[in-house]
Design a protein around this motif. Structure first.
Motif, short mmCIF file in Angstrom:
data_model
loop_
_atom_site.label_atom_id
_atom_site.label_comp_id
_atom_site.label_asym_id
_atom_site.label_seq_id
_atom_site.Cartn_x
_atom_site.Cartn_y
_atom_site.Cartn_z
N PRO A 116 34.90 94.11 -1.50
CA PRO A 116 33.49 93.23 -2.13
C PRO A 116 32.18 94.03 -2.00
CG PRO A 116 34.90 91.87 -0.75
CD PRO A 116 35.36 93.26 -0.48
N SER A 117 31.41 94.15 -2.93
CA SER A 117 30.27 94.93 -2.79
C SER A 117 29.00 94.24 -3.62
CB SER A 117 30.35 96.18 -3.20
OG SER A 117 30.84 96.20 -4.62
N GLY A 118 27.95 94.54 -3.58
CA GLY A 118 26.85 93.83 -3.87
C GLY A 118 26.91 93.51 -5.49
N VAL A 143 16.31 97.55 1.57
CA VAL A 143 17.11 97.40 0.61
C VAL A 143 16.47 97.56 -0.95
CG1 VAL A 143 18.23 95.48 -0.72
CG2 VAL A 143 18.61 95.67 1.75
N ALA A 144 16.91 98.48 -1.66
CA ALA A 144 16.05 98.71 -2.86
C ALA A 144 17.16 98.33 -4.10
CB ALA A 144 15.89 100.10 -2.73
N VAL A 145 18.31 98.48 -4.20
CA VAL A 145 18.95 98.44 -5.28
C VAL A 145 20.31 97.52 -4.96
CG1 VAL A 145 18.33 100.45 -6.42
CG2 VAL A 145 20.13 100.65 -4.87
N PRO A 146 20.97 96.80 -5.95
CA PRO A 146 21.75 95.53 -5.62
C PRO A 146 23.20 95.86 -5.72
CG PRO A 146 20.99 95.66 -7.96
CD PRO A 146 20.30 96.61 -7.22
N GLU A 158 22.33 104.62 -15.90
CA GLU A 158 21.35 105.30 -15.18
C GLU A 158 20.37 104.10 -14.64
OE1 GLU A 158 18.48 106.87 -17.98
OE2 GLU A 158 17.32 108.04 -16.48
N SER A 159 20.09 104.17 -13.58
CA SER A 159 19.21 103.00 -12.95
C SER A 159 18.03 103.01 -13.54
CB SER A 159 19.10 103.42 -11.39
OG SER A 159 18.47 102.23 -10.81
N PRO A 160 17.74 101.84 -14.27
CA PRO A 160 16.38 101.54 -15.02
C PRO A 160 15.17 101.67 -14.16
CG PRO A 160 17.88 99.65 -15.10
CD PRO A 160 18.65 100.47 -13.94
N GLY A 161 14.40 102.68 -14.76
CA GLY A 161 13.24 102.97 -13.99
C GLY A 161 13.20 104.11 -13.17
N LEU A 162 14.51 104.39 -12.71
CA LEU A 162 14.67 105.50 -11.85
C LEU A 162 13.65 106.60 -12.11
CD1 LEU A 162 15.91 106.39 -9.17
CD2 LEU A 162 17.89 107.27 -10.69
N ALA A 163 13.73 107.38 -13.16
CA ALA A 163 13.13 108.51 -13.70
C ALA A 163 12.34 108.26 -14.92
CB ALA A 163 14.14 109.54 -13.78
N SER A 164 11.22 108.96 -14.99
CA SER A 164 10.37 108.81 -16.26
C SER A 164 10.97 109.55 -17.29
CB SER A 164 9.12 109.31 -15.95
OG SER A 164 9.07 110.60 -15.33
N VAL A 165 11.77 110.92 -16.99
CA VAL A 165 12.39 111.48 -18.04
C VAL A 165 14.01 111.44 -17.75
CG1 VAL A 165 12.80 113.66 -19.20
CG2 VAL A 165 10.47 112.94 -18.27
N SER A 166 14.64 111.05 -18.65
CA SER A 166 16.19 110.84 -18.59
C SER A 166 16.87 112.04 -18.26
CB SER A 166 16.88 109.75 -19.63
OG SER A 166 16.35 108.51 -19.41
N ILE A 219 41.23 119.69 -3.60
CA ILE A 219 40.63 118.41 -3.87
C ILE A 219 39.39 117.96 -2.91
CG2 ILE A 219 41.16 115.86 -3.58
CD1 ILE A 219 43.89 116.35 -4.30
N HIS A 220 38.16 117.78 -3.65
CA HIS A 220 36.99 117.79 -2.69
C HIS A 220 36.22 116.85 -3.19
CE1 HIS A 220 37.73 121.13 -0.29
NE2 HIS A 220 37.59 121.96 -1.04
N PHE A 221 35.24 115.99 -2.31
CA PHE A 221 34.37 115.32 -2.75
C PHE A 221 32.96 115.81 -3.29
CE2 PHE A 221 30.83 115.15 0.37
CZ PHE A 221 31.37 115.56 1.57
N LEU A 222 32.16 115.26 -3.83
CA LEU A 222 30.94 115.77 -4.42
C LEU A 222 29.85 114.85 -4.17
CD1 LEU A 222 28.89 117.66 -5.65
CD2 LEU A 222 29.95 117.22 -7.89
N GLU A 223 28.92 114.93 -3.33
CA GLU A 223 27.95 114.22 -3.28
C GLU A 223 26.40 114.63 -3.32
OE1 GLU A 223 27.48 112.25 0.68
OE2 GLU A 223 26.47 110.39 0.08
N CYS A 224 25.75 114.01 -4.01
CA CYS A 224 24.37 114.36 -3.98
C CYS A 224 23.58 114.17 -2.95
CB CYS A 224 23.62 113.75 -5.16
SG CYS A 224 21.70 114.20 -5.49
N GLY A 225 22.81 114.96 -2.51
CA GLY A 225 21.81 115.02 -0.96
C GLY A 225 20.87 113.65 -1.15
N ALA A 226 20.77 113.30 -2.51
CA ALA A 226 19.90 112.04 -2.52
C ALA A 226 20.79 110.55 -2.61
CB ALA A 226 19.11 112.25 -3.95
N ASN A 227 21.95 110.93 -2.67
CA ASN A 227 22.67 109.56 -2.70
C ASN A 227 22.12 108.59 -1.75
OD1 ASN A 227 24.83 108.12 -3.63
ND2 ASN A 227 26.22 108.74 -2.30
N SER A 228 21.99 107.28 -1.97
CA SER A 228 21.66 106.14 -1.18
C SER A 228 20.06 106.48 -0.67
CB SER A 228 22.15 106.16 0.26
OG SER A 228 23.70 106.00 0.02
N ALA A 229 19.31 107.27 -1.67
CA ALA A 229 17.99 107.61 -1.19
C ALA A 229 16.95 106.43 -1.44
CB ALA A 229 17.43 108.83 -2.35
N MET A 230 17.50 105.65 -2.25
CA MET A 230 16.25 104.44 -2.45
C MET A 230 16.44 103.41 -1.14
SD MET A 230 15.09 104.56 -5.40
CE MET A 230 14.90 106.26 -4.82
#
Lengths: 451, 451
Positions: free
Chosen positions: B334-336, B193-196, B103-111, B177-188
């Motif tokens: 390589p990534s962040g 730039v928001a997350v590392p 979980e991204s710390p602080g992303l949501a107030s209720v886990s 075989i399929h991908f599943l992506e949340c509509g909010a992926n990369s939302a931040m």
């Protein structure tokens, strides 16, 4: 894409059904919450009266929480639930705890030199859940420290190499979906029916997406002798030091030195951190905990190629280096040990595979091989990978014998036991790819038979 | 197939090297075991003197067990090891314990109304290990008793239905075989730039082989009204009662009502025992713990389609029912947050996907988008599934900016942030498919940047 002219922040217009005049009147009289509950209950019960299928009542049998007027809903519908990342690495549902790999009781006197079979009867598709991948070890398994693991390449090479895992994981990477089958899969069945379920008759079989470096990349990096280097030796770092000869011509095009399996690193029982992936070739050659590759000009005749994995032929000769897993198929459900609850429609499902290339077709018989019907093949059909087949069946309650028969793209037809024994006798251990039969009794019980 | 004329029971002839006269003489003098050890040690050390790669000595650093003349071998090579089925359901190696969803710390107030992200940076291929599949819940998750779960089909249908899991699992089955992506992926990342790390920028993305019944099979079984039934409602049994409208024309051909994921039943966090699989469509519509499908003639405008999952456009309009995940790609390594240890060769790897069909090509830039190079696509390239790409890179130690850009088979080109913001502004939450940039500093440290 629908775009409505809405001022920012305003909700969109509510659906017409909520503006039903009767509903509005009831809200004025009873208040919104009570009206909504009554409204829902009325719709739900009206719908259930029209239902023709299984009892809805069971789903509503849970005791109501709090307000007795609330529909009897199960607790998971009315409670907060668990947080995300409750399990940083997830597991199956507790209700699935019977779907596990199992050692066949009494199969081996030492469980480190034994087998844990994949429960094919309860599985789907062409990817095997990694936690259920079959195991076959000769001296047990261990968790190898990847920082201490090395891969040596020596023999007829210009530049002998020793790679760390860091080295290997920087090299050009490929990902491939392949089946892995032990050469001894179905070994017990050579003489006669021996074991009751598909887990034990066929469970030394799994399919995964492997990721790693092409063998050819590594051999080229080491400068292997293309002319004299006709054979490859693969050696493992486990206690058994599994050592196998592979003919270079068979492995140069599509073998991988793999670290990845189904998206993550190999599991320890499957060779973490490194194994050979030799598509279409019998499992023993997919050396786990791979530590050395040697290029040579003749076979090594190692211990696991002479005293084991050779077939005793009817005339007393040994068939050595059989290598390729020939076309094979099996119905995984209904299968031995299962029971059909009632007559009617069933989706009969199974797996087909061939070490020679692609599955071309699978036929299924419900009468012990008299009549055959073409099964559906799930897509994509991939070379040297599992293929999932499905076929409709309506069971009329009479005894039946279910079989599947694969034909691969070389034209090879999966043999019956009769045909196989004519060539190979009855005293082989390995390389049994005969057609499997499952008998369905009038009681619905399914058992392993040979016809 | 090699066949040698050998009397039954006799081992095959030993390789010539073991008949070396010097070897035979030494055996006569020192005995077989001692000679063999000396012979191996000599060969091994001679080979290691010729090695040019990483230190071999480290692999031999473990203290010798017993006989000091024995080569220093690691314990897993000299011990019995663990038995088969030590773990009836296996797990990753302990050395992989850092590869978890987070979980991204602080992303949501209720886990329970939050996200656990998939650690893409350490993963391979196009199949996501099921234990690492991302989570996105609105009111937590629970383990549902499959014997109590029901699927209702109602609305504009001739024969409303209620199915048990037993009912569903007898119906004709498919595996895809399929991908599943949340509509909010990369939302931040919309504004800046928001997350590392790639786990947090892109980790609401996973790929699996799903098994289940075609939606069309169920709707036909219920006798749905093809003319008036233009919309489908999918409703979940969890506390949030996730409810989503889907346009019938988008889902009738390839949607599944799925129970299987990567060879076994769905995981509880992923909707066990039943979920909708809507290929190419945003994740929220893949309703988990699926309990009801309703056929209707207009959208329902449910709570999760109005207050959420709509895009606020620059002119104040709401873009509703965006539905399809457009073509997108990202370099996963390589990534962040990672660090390149030294200069030299690297395999740059990543994922590409599109809800419109197949990935056609992926290009990679090492200089922030000035020059582009075609990447290798791992096969098979499947519709509405993840595609893995790889490309060779030699890092010369200078600063670099790595990007990937996908083109799908409709001709759609993945946009830059500049291009995307021109159309969509900077205050969207959902549907961010912009090109991702990773900056490599001279130190080798990799960070998230926007160019």
């Amino acid at each position: 894409m629908t775009s409505k002219k809405i001022r920012p922040g305003r909700l969109l217009k509510a659906p017409e059904s909520f503006l039903d005049p009767q509903f509005i009147a009831e809200v004025k009289q009873h208040g919104f919450d009570e009206t909504r509950r009554a409204f829902l209950r009325k719709s739900f019960l009206a719908a259930s009266a029209a239902l023709t299928a299984a009892p809805l009542g069971e789903a509503l049998a849970a005791p109501a929480q709090g307000d007795p007027d609330i529909l009897n809903l199960p607790p998971w519908t009315t409670t907060l639930g668990k947080p995300v990342a409750s399990r940083p690495y997830g597991s199956p549902a507790k209700y699935e705890m019977n779907l596990v790999r199992r050692e066949s009781p009494g199969l081996a006197s030492v469980s480190q030199a034994s087998v844990a079979f994949t429960p094919l009867q309860g599985m789907f598709g062409i990817i095997t859940a990694s936690g259920l991948h079959y195991e076959r070890h000769h001296q047990g398994w261990e968790e190898i420290d990847p920082s201490r693991h090395r891969l040596m390449i020596n023999g007829l090479v210009k530049r002998p190499r020793v790679y760390t895992m860091d080295d290997l994981m920087r090299l050009p990477s490929v990902s491939r979906i392949h089946f892995l089958e032990c050469g001894a899969n179905s070994a017990m069945e050579w003489g006669n029916v021996a074991v009751p379920t598909v887990q034990y008759t066929h469970g030394m079989l799994s399919g995964s997406e492997f990721t790693g470096v092409l063998l050819s990349t590594l051999l080229e990096d080491a400068g292997f002798d293309r002319k004299r280097g006709q054979y490859l030796l693969a050696e493992g770092a486990d206690g058994s030091s599994m050592t196998r000869t592979l003919p270079m011509e068979r492995v140069l095009d599509d073998c991988l030195v793999a670290y990845g399996m189904n998206g993550e690193m190999l599991r320890p029982e499957n060779g973490y951190p490194l194994r050979l992936v030799a598509p279409g070739i019998q499992g023993v050659s997919w050396v786990k905990w791979l530590r050395r590759l040697e290029v040579g000009d003749k076979p090594w005749n190692a211990k696991d190629e002479t005293s084991q994995y050779a077939d005793l032929m009817p005339d007393g000769m040994q068939r050595q280096y059989a290598t390729i897993q020939e076309a094979k198929s099996v119905i995984t459900s209904p299968s031995g040990g299962q029971k059909l609850i009632d007559k009617g429609f069933y989706n009969v499902t199974g797996l087909a595979w061939t070490g020679r290339g692609k599955v071309k077709r699978v036929d299924v018989s419900f009468d012990g091989g008299i009549n055959w019907h073409a099964a559906r093949l799930e897509q994509p059909v991939l070379p040297k990978a599992l293929t999932r087949f499905n076929i409709d069946w309506v069971w009329n309650g009479a005894p039946a014998i279910l079989q599947s028969r694969v034909i691969d793209d070389t034209g090879f037809v999966q043999p019956t036991y009769t045909q196989l024994r004519e060539v190979r006798g009855t005293r082989s251990v390995y390389h049994n790819n005969a057609i499997q039969s499952w008998k369905v009794a009038e009681s619905g019980e399914v058992s392993n038979v040979q016809v």
